[in-house]
Design an enzyme around this catalytic site. Structure first.
Site, mmCIF file in Angstrom:
data_model
loop_
_atom_site.group_PDB
_atom_site.id
_atom_site.type_symbol
_atom_site.label_atom_id
_atom_site.label_comp_id
_atom_site.label_asym_id
_atom_site.label_seq_id
_atom_site.Cartn_x
_atom_site.Cartn_y
_atom_site.Cartn_z
ATOM 1 N N LYS A 159 0.848 -1.225 0.069
ATOM 2 C CA LYS A 159 0.013 -0.082 0.051
ATOM 3 C C LYS A 159 0.835 1.259 0.041
ATOM 4 C CE LYS A 159 -3.991 -1.928 2.395
ATOM 5 N NZ LYS A 159 -4.894 -1.533 1.595
ATOM 6 N N GLU B 82 10.722 9.227 2.418
ATOM 7 C CA GLU B 82 12.226 9.311 2.280
ATOM 8 C C GLU B 82 12.540 7.673 2.375
ATOM 9 O OE1 GLU B 82 14.782 11.509 1.767
ATOM 10 O OE2 GLU B 82 13.239 13.179 1.517
ATOM 11 N N LYS C 47 8.853 -8.535 15.151
ATOM 12 C CA LYS C 47 9.402 -8.661 16.250
ATOM 13 C C LYS C 47 9.903 -10.186 16.694
ATOM 14 C CE LYS C 47 8.303 -6.044 20.616
ATOM 15 N NZ LYS C 47 8.648 -4.810 20.304
ATOM 16 N N GLU D 97 1.827 -1.807 13.645
ATOM 17 C CA GLU D 97 2.188 -0.662 14.189
ATOM 18 C C GLU D 97 2.936 0.317 12.956
ATOM 19 O OE1 GLU D 97 3.624 1.316 18.263
ATOM 20 O OE2 GLU D 97 5.315 0.587 17.039
ATOM 21 N N ARG E 20 8.600 1.670 9.988
ATOM 22 C CA ARG E 20 8.645 2.906 10.307
ATOM 23 C C ARG E 20 8.941 3.714 8.868
ATOM 24 N NH1 ARG E 20 13.000 2.366 14.485
ATOM 25 N NH2 ARG E 20 11.333 2.304 15.956
#
Ligand code: 0O2
Length: 245
Positions: free
Chosen positions: A36, A54, A61, A155, A93
């Site tokens: 996505k 960027e 995990k 997350e 992230r």
């Protein structure tokens, strides 16, 4: 006796397979969200001639980390309890250049009909007391397996390069001092978080001015591309003609 060892081995093999399948669900959820993000990035670049992202990194995990977190939270190590309580087993992230890009991207993700938004934590508008800034989204993505659909939580942390720089240094310091960070370092970290926020605001202002300038220059159709030392520059057609003739 022999039959029981065989049974035990079979059970062990079965539970190992189930754990692998459980972890695979998180990997597939990351694959879906990464796709996505990739689509948004490419389409945004095409439509707006600008890339708001960027860098993107993701991880599942490790089982050791999951066990540590489960123990810290005082939950049982059952798959259902782990799934219910630990929401960052799959994490992505994203770093953006500017704060406005963070919110733009967050809205684009939240508007996707197949994703459920479980939680939004805005540590940019409300930084943590130590100075930590980032936007956190908890998204639930449906993962279509061979015999079932799994709802998997991911997350997503979205931050600027400056926020990311600060967070990774703070994380390293936190672990270096085994969570007993000297007070002067805590103070300096807090100050540098404020400097990073100031830098973000300054960069955003520069970007805004650049955009205004671009608007004054005119549409893309009025720009010509020239190559100077293998670098591609886009300049107004008039400007190019005046300078080049
Ligand atoms: P790692 O190793 O990065 O995965 P939770 O503890 O996740 O159950 P919480 O505290 O409500 O619940 O979650 P929150 O606030 O959304 O933060 C989760 C993650 O954000 C952390 O994961 C970090 O990655 C990051 N984070 C939050 N606060 C800080 C901070 O003060 N400094 C830094 N450097 N990162 C932060 P983990 O599992 O702690 O670590």
């Amino acid at each position: 006796m022999e039959a029981s060892i065989k049974d035990d081995l079979r059970k062990l093999k079965d539970s190992k397979r189930e754990i692998m399948r459980f972890m695979m669900g998180y990997k597939f959820a990351l694959d879906e969200i990464n796709t996505k993000i990739n689509i948004l990035q490419q389409e945004f670049q095409f439509v707006h001639d600008y890339n708001p992202i960027e860098n993107v990194s993701s991880r599942v995990k490790s089982p050791e980390s999951i066990m540590k977190k489960a123990t810290k939270k005082g939950i049982e190590l059952s798959r259902s309890d782990v799934k219910k309580t630990i929401k960052d087993i799959a994490g992505i992230r994203i770093t953006c250049s500017f704060e406005t890009d963070i919110y733009r991207l967050s809205t684009m993700l939240q508007n996707q009909a197949d994703l459920k938004v479980l939680d939004v934590k805005d540590y940019i508008k409300n930084p943590k007391p130590n100075g930590y800034r980032s936007l956190h989204l908890l998204l639930v993505v449906p993962v279509f397996m061979s015999d079932r659909v799994e709802e998997v939580c991911v997350e997503v942390q979205i931050r600027t390069i400056a926020m990311d720089f600060w967070a990774s240094l703070e994380h390293k310091i936190y672990y270096k001092y085994n969570k007993e960070v000297p007070v002067d370092i805590i103070r300096e970290l807090k100050e540098s978080a404020e400097s990073a926020a100031q830098l973000d605001r300054k960069m955003e202002k520069i970007q805004l001015r650049m955009n205004k300038l671009k608007d004054q220059i005119g549409d893309d159709e009025d720009l010509s591309e020239i190559l100077i030392d293998k670098e591609r520059f886009r300049l107004p057609t008039n400007f190019t003609l005046n300078r080049m003739t």
